[in-house]
Design an enzyme around this catalytic site. Structure first.
Site, short mmCIF file in Angstrom:
data_model
loop_
_atom_site.label_atom_id
_atom_site.label_comp_id
_atom_site.label_asym_id
_atom_site.label_seq_id
_atom_site.Cartn_x
_atom_site.Cartn_y
_atom_site.Cartn_z
N ASP A 80 0.83 -1.21 0.00
CA ASP A 80 0.00 0.00 0.00
C ASP A 80 0.86 1.26 0.00
O ASP A 80 1.80 1.37 0.79
CB ASP A 80 -0.89 -0.03 1.25
CG ASP A 80 -1.88 1.11 1.30
OD1 ASP A 80 -2.36 1.53 0.23
OD2 ASP A 80 -2.20 1.55 2.42
N HIS A 177 -6.96 10.70 4.83
CA HIS A 177 -6.39 9.67 5.69
C HIS A 177 -6.60 10.06 7.15
O HIS A 177 -6.52 11.23 7.51
CB HIS A 177 -4.89 9.52 5.45
CG HIS A 177 -4.56 8.82 4.18
ND1 HIS A 177 -3.56 9.24 3.33
CD2 HIS A 177 -5.08 7.71 3.60
CE1 HIS A 177 -3.48 8.42 2.29
NE2 HIS A 177 -4.39 7.49 2.44
N HIS A 207 -9.43 5.67 -1.01
CA HIS A 207 -8.56 5.71 0.17
C HIS A 207 -9.13 6.73 1.15
O HIS A 207 -9.82 7.67 0.77
CB HIS A 207 -7.15 6.15 -0.22
CG HIS A 207 -6.37 5.12 -0.95
ND1 HIS A 207 -5.26 4.50 -0.42
CD2 HIS A 207 -6.53 4.58 -2.18
CE1 HIS A 207 -4.77 3.64 -1.29
NE2 HIS A 207 -5.53 3.67 -2.38
N GLY A 208 -8.80 6.55 2.43
CA GLY A 208 -9.15 7.56 3.42
C GLY A 208 -10.63 7.67 3.72
O GLY A 208 -11.14 8.76 3.93
N ASN A 229 -9.85 1.10 1.17
CA ASN A 229 -8.83 0.88 2.18
C ASN A 229 -9.37 1.17 3.57
O ASN A 229 -9.98 2.24 3.79
CB ASN A 229 -7.61 1.76 1.89
CG ASN A 229 -6.80 1.25 0.73
OD1 ASN A 229 -7.33 0.71 -0.24
ND2 ASN A 229 -5.50 1.44 0.80
#
Length: 285
Positions: A80, A177, A207-208, A229
């Protein structure tokens, strides 16, 4: 059941669901996530960030591969947020079946050049590559790197995929994130996701997404996100429960301290699997 990220995500893309990519930083966490994914009969991606690789050691990847081979569900082992071509070589040598090269903080041309180099090498040995275009935020010091949110431009996304040949693409549609503070409300650009999905045939990645409302995440899955993720949410549950156990000064054995922490983490993971509509989808492979 160990496979590449490309093969794993192709099914999710075809059947319109998202596969959780659970970030792991120790073997007990990893095994707990295998257990809950197997209970839910859901495909899984074991995601390991460079910081987590440095904590675990690359030698641990062999053990994770063995666990995946024995699993009843399809699994990919994913590096990742790789930060360099050299890291991707380490990932290939260590036994990862999927890699992400993240040059999203660099100029477009540099992002393309490095990503294409990674794609060419990874494809030569049969591995899949995730790239990233646009940048997402960073909410706390424990979170992965990020900056000011720069939304992915749909036309640039098309050019990026054509020039690099990536198998999946992480896009920026308003996430960050880390964990959102109470005074900051997350908001996803579902309209932007729809526009990008209409232009690109490959799986899209989010993501995040920690602390985003479930309704937003469900909508993102509905409109084309195929991999999400999950790091901060499961780690917070895991370590909060562990702190509670450690208040008892008489405990010292991991087999006593860790099971409640693993159970708390598995509860969060099970919710994510259901939210992503991944439960039961292992039967599609």
């Amino acid at each position: 059941m160990l496979m590449t990220g490309k093969d794993l995500l192709a099914v999710a893309n075809e059947h319109n669901f998202a596969i959780p990519a659970f970030n792991v930083s120790d073997y007990a966490m990893m095994n707990g996530l295998f257990e809950i994914s197997e209970e839910k009969n859901a495909p899984m991606i074991v995601a390991i960030h460079p910081d987590e690789v440095s904590h675990l050691g690359v030698e641990a990847i062999l053990a994770i591969r063995e666990r995946a081979h024995k699993s009843s569900i399809p699994v990919a082992i994913h590096w990742d947020h790789g930060g360099s071509y050299e890291q991707m070589l380490t990932a290939i040598q260590a036994g990862f079946t999927s890699v992400m090269i993240d040059m999203s903080m660099r100029p477009f041309d540099e992002n393309v050049a490095v990503t294409k180099r990674v794609v060419d090498t990874a494809h030569d040995v049969g591995l899949s590559v995730e790239g990233e275009l646009g940048t997402i935020g960073k909410l706390d010091e424990e979170a992965e790197e990020g900056g000011e949110i720069i939304y992915t431009v749909p036309s640039e996304a098309v050019d990026f995929v054509e020039q690099t040949g990536v198998d999946s693409l992480a896009i920026a549609i308003g996430t960050s994130h880390g964990l959102y503070p109470q005074d900051l409300e997350p908001k996803l650009r579902i309209d932007l996701l729809q526009e990008i999905k209409a232009l690109l045939p490959i799986p899209l990645v989010l993501h995040g997404g920690s602390n985003n409302p479930d309704s937003e995440i469900a909508e993102a899955v509905k409109y084309g996100i195929n991999k999400i993720n999950i790091s901060s949410d499961i780690k917070a549950a895991y370590h909060d429960a562990m702190r509670t156990e450690l208040e008892n000064k008489g405990l010292r054995e991991p087999n006593t301290i860790q099971p409640p922490a693993i159970a708390a983490m598995k509860k969060v993971a099970a919710h994510k699997i259901d939210l992503f509509e991944a439960a039961g989808k292992a039967d599609l492979y």
